[in-house]
Design an enzyme around this catalytic site. Structure first.
Site, PDB file in Angstrom:
ATOM      1  N   LYS A  76       1.449   8.583  17.760  1.00 47.15           N
ATOM      2  CA  LYS A  76       2.476   9.615  17.562  1.00 47.15           C
ATOM      3  C   LYS A  76       2.532  10.568  18.737  1.00 47.15           C
ATOM      4  CE  LYS A  76       2.914   9.634  12.550  1.00 47.15           C
ATOM      5  NZ  LYS A  76       2.534  10.258  11.302  1.00 47.15           N
TER       6      LYS A  76
ATOM      7  N   LYS B  48       5.237  -3.151  11.439  1.00 43.81           N
ATOM      8  CA  LYS B  48       5.289  -2.771  10.020  1.00 43.81           C
ATOM      9  C   LYS B  48       6.630  -2.104   9.698  1.00 43.81           C
ATOM     10  CE  LYS B  48       3.538   1.915  10.120  1.00 43.81           C
ATOM     11  NZ  LYS B  48       2.662   2.954   9.682  1.00 43.81           N
TER      12      LYS B  48
ATOM     13  N   LYS C 256       9.624   4.197   7.896  1.00 45.58           N
ATOM     14  CA  LYS C 256      10.783   5.070   7.745  1.00 45.58           C
ATOM     15  C   LYS C 256      11.404   5.394   9.100  1.00 45.58           C
ATOM     16  CE  LYS C 256       8.108   7.192   4.046  1.00 45.58           C
ATOM     17  NZ  LYS C 256       7.074   8.212   3.848  1.00 45.58           N
TER      18      LYS C 256
HETATM   19  P1  TYM Z   1       2.910   7.470   4.016  1.00 41.61           P
HETATM   20  O1  TYM Z   1       3.683   8.524   3.303  1.00 41.61           O
HETATM   21  O2  TYM Z   1       3.262   7.159   5.426  1.00 41.61           O
HETATM   22  O3  TYM Z   1       2.977   6.096   3.235  1.00 41.61           O
HETATM   23  C1  TYM Z   1       2.743   6.035   1.839  1.00 41.61           C
HETATM   24  C2  TYM Z   1       2.013   4.746   1.490  1.00 41.61           C
HETATM   25  O4  TYM Z   1       2.768   3.602   1.852  1.00 41.61           O
HETATM   26  C3  TYM Z   1       1.952   2.692   2.586  1.00 41.61           C
HETATM   27  N1  TYM Z   1       2.814   1.951   3.537  1.00 41.61           N
HETATM   28  C4  TYM Z   1       2.883   0.619   3.622  1.00 41.61           C
HETATM   29  N2  TYM Z   1       2.251  -0.367   2.941  1.00 41.61           N
HETATM   30  C5  TYM Z   1       2.570  -1.651   3.263  1.00 41.61           C
HETATM   31  N3  TYM Z   1       3.477  -1.985   4.224  1.00 41.61           N
HETATM   32  C6  TYM Z   1       4.125  -1.031   4.934  1.00 41.61           C
HETATM   33  N4  TYM Z   1       5.014  -1.362   5.863  1.00 41.61           N
HETATM   34  C7  TYM Z   1       3.839   0.338   4.641  1.00 41.61           C
HETATM   35  N5  TYM Z   1       4.291   1.517   5.139  1.00 41.61           N
HETATM   36  C8  TYM Z   1       3.662   2.492   4.444  1.00 41.61           C
HETATM   37  C9  TYM Z   1       0.966   3.584   3.294  1.00 41.61           C
HETATM   38  O5  TYM Z   1      -0.186   2.867   3.715  1.00 41.61           O
HETATM   39  C10 TYM Z   1       0.663   4.599   2.216  1.00 41.61           C
HETATM   40  O6  TYM Z   1      -0.296   4.088   1.310  1.00 41.61           O
HETATM   41  N6  TYM Z   1      -1.350   9.673   5.328  1.00 41.61           N
HETATM   42  C11 TYM Z   1      -0.639   9.096   4.221  1.00 41.61           C
HETATM   43  C12 TYM Z   1      -0.427  10.077   3.077  1.00 41.61           C
HETATM   44  C13 TYM Z   1      -1.674  10.690   2.527  1.00 41.61           C
HETATM   45  C14 TYM Z   1      -2.644  10.053   1.715  1.00 41.61           C
HETATM   46  C15 TYM Z   1      -3.606  11.071   1.410  1.00 41.61           C
HETATM   47  C16 TYM Z   1      -2.802   8.766   1.236  1.00 41.61           C
HETATM   48  C17 TYM Z   1      -2.039  12.007   2.663  1.00 41.61           C
HETATM   49  N7  TYM Z   1      -3.194  12.220   1.999  1.00 41.61           N
HETATM   50  C18 TYM Z   1      -4.714  10.786   0.615  1.00 41.61           C
HETATM   51  C19 TYM Z   1      -3.935   8.489   0.440  1.00 41.61           C
HETATM   52  C20 TYM Z   1      -4.867   9.501   0.144  1.00 41.61           C
HETATM   53  C21 TYM Z   1       0.720   8.656   4.711  1.00 41.61           C
HETATM   54  O7  TYM Z   1       1.218   9.120   5.686  1.00 41.61           O
HETATM   55  O8  TYM Z   1       1.336   7.785   3.904  1.00 41.61           O
END
Ligand code: TYM
Length: 333
Positions: free
Chosen positions: A112, A196, A199
């Site tokens: 990023k 992957k 968004k």
């Molecule tokens: P975020 O909001 O980017 O994504 C949410 C969840 O979706 C999963 N994900 C995917 N899984 C499979 N294929 C994909 N292409 C794909 N894109 C996204 C992500 O792995 C995630 O599980 N840092 C985290 C948010 C967070 C969090 C936490 C998660 C903050 N605190 C504590 C678990 C525990 C995030 O940015 O997810």
């Protein structure tokens, strides 16, 4: 019951299919066997400088999609991170146990910040994984269901937990286990099937936004990049496009990839894509309707979040106080 915690950032109007299949589906299943807590992590979303009104709307929309996808607020806690200030408080404590180099090795931060350049990045983006560790450790979490892209962040959470236990005694905090389901851990972009789905993809045609107009969803699937050749087979290296479509198909339809391959023997890519488009649209239609119902009743949604915040605080506050005591902070009189 063992505890599960996971969260998503409110950084878009709609989840994409990777969020849904890689995470949300597993959240819903785990509710049956675990004490579940699912958060909308709005503090994390601040790292990308969102417009305030947009952030507020997306926070509600994200919670609405958890509920529409099957998270049951009578059993599980659904809450908004900023409503429980203990998250930010524990993040500070954990930041004093995180090495500077250790945080700098996080690949998401490196990616990023490389995109925006050093002057465009912010300290919040750097400490992002520490706040994430706080989210998890605050609830004595046993299991964290996420996609593959969160594996390194989870490793940091585990390292921090083990460090606290080594310093202050075993059992100071619970060391969380990742729950990354191999088949759906990484859903790929439809246009660039080696990247992957995300968004922030370059081409909007590569992403399936789950709240999008069904016609557009179907169109994106029908125009997905497939591979050279004409045999429908699962091979991530040689056939990333077709393999991704088979993965999505299997995750939604319940039949295994092998079964699907057998069924499509001798058929053309176009067949697979057109059937998959129907399957995805059918799958998303009730979800879409349920999400819209929640989005159109913000009062009902807010009361779920209010209840969630109270229940989350009841767990988070004692954990924070326990840890404050361990590190030697004087309890308030
Ligand atoms: P975020 O909001 O980017 O994504 C949410 C969840 O979706 C999963 N994900 C995917 N899984 C499979 N294929 C994909 N292409 C794909 N894109 C996204 C992500 O792995 C995630 O599980 N840092 C985290 C948010 C967070 C969090 C936490 C998660 C903050 N605190 C504590 C678990 C525990 C995030 O940015 O997810």
């Amino acid at each position: 019951k063992p505890r599960v915690f996971s969260a998503m950032q409110p950084t878009s109007d709609s989840l994409q299919l990777g969020n849904y299949l890689g995470a949300l589906v597993h959240w819903v299943k785990l509710q049956d066997t675990h004490d579940a807590i699912y958060g909308v992590v709005d503090l994390h979303a601040l790292t990308v400088a969102p417009d305030p009104a947009v952030l507020r709307a997306r926070t509600r929309r994200t919670a609405a999609q958890f509920l529409a996808g099957g998270v049951d607020p009578t059993r599980s806690i659904v809450f908004c991170q900023s409503h429980v200030p203990e998250h930010a408080e524990l993040a500070w404590l954990l930041s004093t146990f995180t090495g500077f180099g250790e945080a700098g090795r996080m690949t998401q931060f490196k990616d990023k910040s490389a995109k925006v350049g050093e002057s465009g990045t912010n300290v919040g983006l750097f400490t992002y994984p520490v706040l994430m560790a706080a989210d998890i450790l605050l609830y004595d979490t046993n299991v964290v269901p996420v996609g593959e892209d969160q594996r390194q962040h989870l490793e940091l959470s585990r390292d921090l937990a083990q460090r606290l236990n080594a310093r202050f005694g075993e059992g100071t905090v619970v060391v969380p286990e990742p729950h990354i389901v191999k088949e759906t851990a990484k859903i790929y972009d439809l246009q660039e099937p080696t990247k992957k789905m995300s968004k922030s993809a370059v081409s909007p045609k590569g992403t399936i936004e789950v709240l999008d107009d069904p016609k557009k969803v179907a169109k994106n699937i029908r125009s997905a990049v497939t591979d050279t050749g004409d045999v429908i087979a699962f091979d991530r290296e040689a056939k990333p496009g077709v393999s991704n479509l088979l993965t999505i198909y299997s995750a939604i339809d319940g039949r295994s990839v092998d079964q699907l391959v057998a069924e499509y023997e001798g058929k053309m890519y176009g067949h697979l894509k057109s059937d998959l488009a129907d399957v995805v649209v059918e799958f998303l239609t009730p979800f879409h309707d349920a999400a819209m119902e929640w989005i159109e009743s913000p009062d009902r949604l807010d009361s779920v979040l209010e209840d969630g915040a109270a229940r989350a605080t009841a767990i988070a506050r004692p954990t924070l106080e326990r840890l404050y005591d361990k590190v030697g902070l004087l309890a308030p009189m």
